[in-house]
Design a protein around this motif. Sequence first.
Motif, PDB file in Angstrom:
ATOM      1  N   UNK A  30       0.811  -1.206   0.000  1.00 18.21           N
ATOM      2  CA  UNK A  30       0.000   0.000   0.000  1.00 18.21           C
ATOM      3  C   UNK A  30       0.852   1.267   0.000  1.00 18.21           C
ATOM      4  N   UNK A  31       2.101   1.185   0.462  1.00 19.93           N
ATOM      5  CA  UNK A  31       2.946   2.365   0.563  1.00 19.93           C
ATOM      6  C   UNK A  31       3.377   2.833  -0.823  1.00 19.93           C
ATOM      7  N   UNK A  32       3.355   4.143  -1.037  1.00 17.08           N
ATOM      8  CA  UNK A  32       3.780   4.716  -2.297  1.00 17.08           C
ATOM      9  C   UNK A  32       4.782   5.830  -2.014  1.00 17.08           C
ATOM     10  N   UNK A  33       6.043   5.537  -2.189  1.00 20.82           N
ATOM     11  CA  UNK A  33       7.102   6.523  -2.047  1.00 20.82           C
ATOM     12  C   UNK A  33       8.221   6.096  -2.980  1.00 20.82           C
ATOM     13  N   UNK A  34       8.844   7.058  -3.638  1.00 21.08           N
ATOM     14  CA  UNK A  34       9.820   6.719  -4.666  1.00 21.08           C
ATOM     15  C   UNK A  34      11.163   6.323  -4.068  1.00 21.08           C
ATOM     16  N   UNK A 217       7.827  -1.662   7.447  1.00 23.04           N
ATOM     17  CA  UNK A 217       6.514  -1.136   7.072  1.00 23.04           C
ATOM     18  C   UNK A 217       6.255   0.203   7.761  1.00 23.04           C
ATOM     19  N   UNK A 218       6.613   0.312   9.033  1.00 24.23           N
ATOM     20  CA  UNK A 218       6.428   1.564   9.771  1.00 24.23           C
ATOM     21  C   UNK A 218       7.381   2.646   9.257  1.00 24.23           C
ATOM     22  N   UNK A 219       8.586   2.240   8.928  1.00 26.04           N
ATOM     23  CA  UNK A 219       9.583   3.173   8.397  1.00 26.04           C
ATOM     24  C   UNK A 219       9.098   3.765   7.067  1.00 26.04           C
ATOM     25  N   UNK A 220       8.631   2.885   6.186  1.00 23.25           N
ATOM     26  CA  UNK A 220       8.172   3.314   4.868  1.00 23.25           C
ATOM     27  C   UNK A 220       6.903   4.158   4.967  1.00 23.25           C
ATOM     28  N   UNK A 221       6.036   3.799   5.882  1.00 25.50           N
ATOM     29  CA  UNK A 221       4.807   4.561   6.074  1.00 25.50           C
ATOM     30  C   UNK A 221       5.118   5.994   6.484  1.00 25.50           C
ATOM     31  N   UNK A 223       7.929   7.684   5.864  1.00 25.76           N
ATOM     32  CA  UNK A 223       8.499   8.394   4.723  1.00 25.76           C
ATOM     33  C   UNK A 223       7.410   8.829   3.742  1.00 25.76           C
ATOM     34  N   UNK A 224       6.402   7.973   3.582  1.00 18.77           N
ATOM     35  CA  UNK A 224       5.293   8.320   2.702  1.00 18.77           C
ATOM     36  C   UNK A 224       4.564   9.560   3.220  1.00 18.77           C
ATOM     37  N   UNK A 225       4.391   9.640   4.532  1.00 16.15           N
ATOM     38  CA  UNK A 225       3.715  10.795   5.112  1.00 16.15           C
ATOM     39  C   UNK A 225       4.562  12.061   4.994  1.00 16.15           C
ATOM     40  N   UNK A 226       5.872  11.913   5.149  1.00 15.38           N
ATOM     41  CA  UNK A 226       6.755  13.082   5.022  1.00 15.38           C
ATOM     42  C   UNK A 226       6.674  13.629   3.598  1.00 15.38           C
ATOM     43  N   UNK A 227       6.789  12.727   2.618  1.00  9.70           N
ATOM     44  CA  UNK A 227       6.605  13.081   1.214  1.00  9.70           C
ATOM     45  C   UNK A 227       7.494  14.252   0.806  1.00  9.70           C
ATOM     46  N   UNK A 228       8.807  14.104   1.044  1.00 15.25           N
ATOM     47  CA  UNK A 228       9.747  15.154   0.642  1.00 15.25           C
ATOM     48  C   UNK A 228      11.024  14.499   0.134  1.00 15.25           C
ATOM     49  N   UNK A 229      11.534  14.926  -1.025  1.00 21.43           N
ATOM     50  CA  UNK A 229      12.714  14.268  -1.608  1.00 21.43           C
ATOM     51  C   UNK A 229      13.988  14.438  -0.797  1.00 21.43           C
TER      52      UNK A 229
END
Length: 332
Positions: A30-34, A217-221, A223-229
């Motif tokens: 479900x996580x979406x971050x590049x 999963x928590x780490x990636x979640x 980063x997804x919320x931060x949403x900054x390159x």
Amino acid sequence: MHSLSSRRAFLQRAVMVSLVLPALPQELGKAEVNPVKRVGGAHLRTSLNAFSFLELLTANARDPLMGVSLFEVCDFCARHDFDAVDLTGYFFPGYPQAPTDSYLLKLKRHAFDLGLAISGTGVRNDFVAAEKSVRREGIERIKTWIEVAAKLGAPVIRAFADSQPPYKNWLEAAKNADRQLVEQWTADALRECAEYGEKFGVIVGVQNHGDFIKSGAEHLSLLKQVDHPWCGALVDTGKYLTAEPYVDIALMAPYAVNWQIKETMGSSLDSPRTDMHKLIKIIRQAGFRGYLPLETLAMKRKDYDPFIEVPKLLAELRTAMELTSAEPTDTP
């Protein structure tokens, strides 16, 4: 052609994880971050986190005639042919305030003369505290040390999500606020830091520390919320407190901007010893290009001596790097 190549690389990474490691939890999809964009395959270099000399650096901060200084840590790294050193902020004079420019430039020149890059630095902060003033204090501290990092030429500053110090359960720190709300507090704070870091060319690497962030999963979640390159993952190999930490490491390796390579897969000598070959293979499969800072800890060893333990771990790392360099990898 380029899109086909990218798709093939993605599929190869997925196959590697599924074959070498246990299946990833279903919810991770479900996580979406590049991931970090890298080309040319893996290129690994050695670094040492100064925290390995915690006791000796702390003693030196109290009495310059005792312990070792950051300059002497750099000397140690040069003698053991490290490529870089990660200079933890706690051990600079005047911390948490910024040290003088004269001190920073002297240390920067010392590292340069030894042929060492400064791969990063880090501070303490608490972004899960219910009190806004505590979170604001952490933001301002990171901003101060972003400027320090820029002066040192360090590309990454380490930040925490959880309470540092004293160590306490994040639920207690957040006064039992729900996880979603606390993640939003943390993400908002990290995003502000990342925006500031972008101005100075310094990446904010958020570290998993076995408290608010216990899993990939928590780490990636987060980063997804931060949403900054300009915010990425600092992967602490000993602080994913799951049944299969190598799965978490494999998940996060494509998002890593810095590392802490530990002796064990936990916080004690009772934890399994790090399988360095397996770890470095995962890092290579992710196509990581950069420094791999080692960090040894006393872990209640009365006879702990970083002058002994660091070279031992470095030898393991170098052996794994050499062996895996000859193995086939499927990288972008």
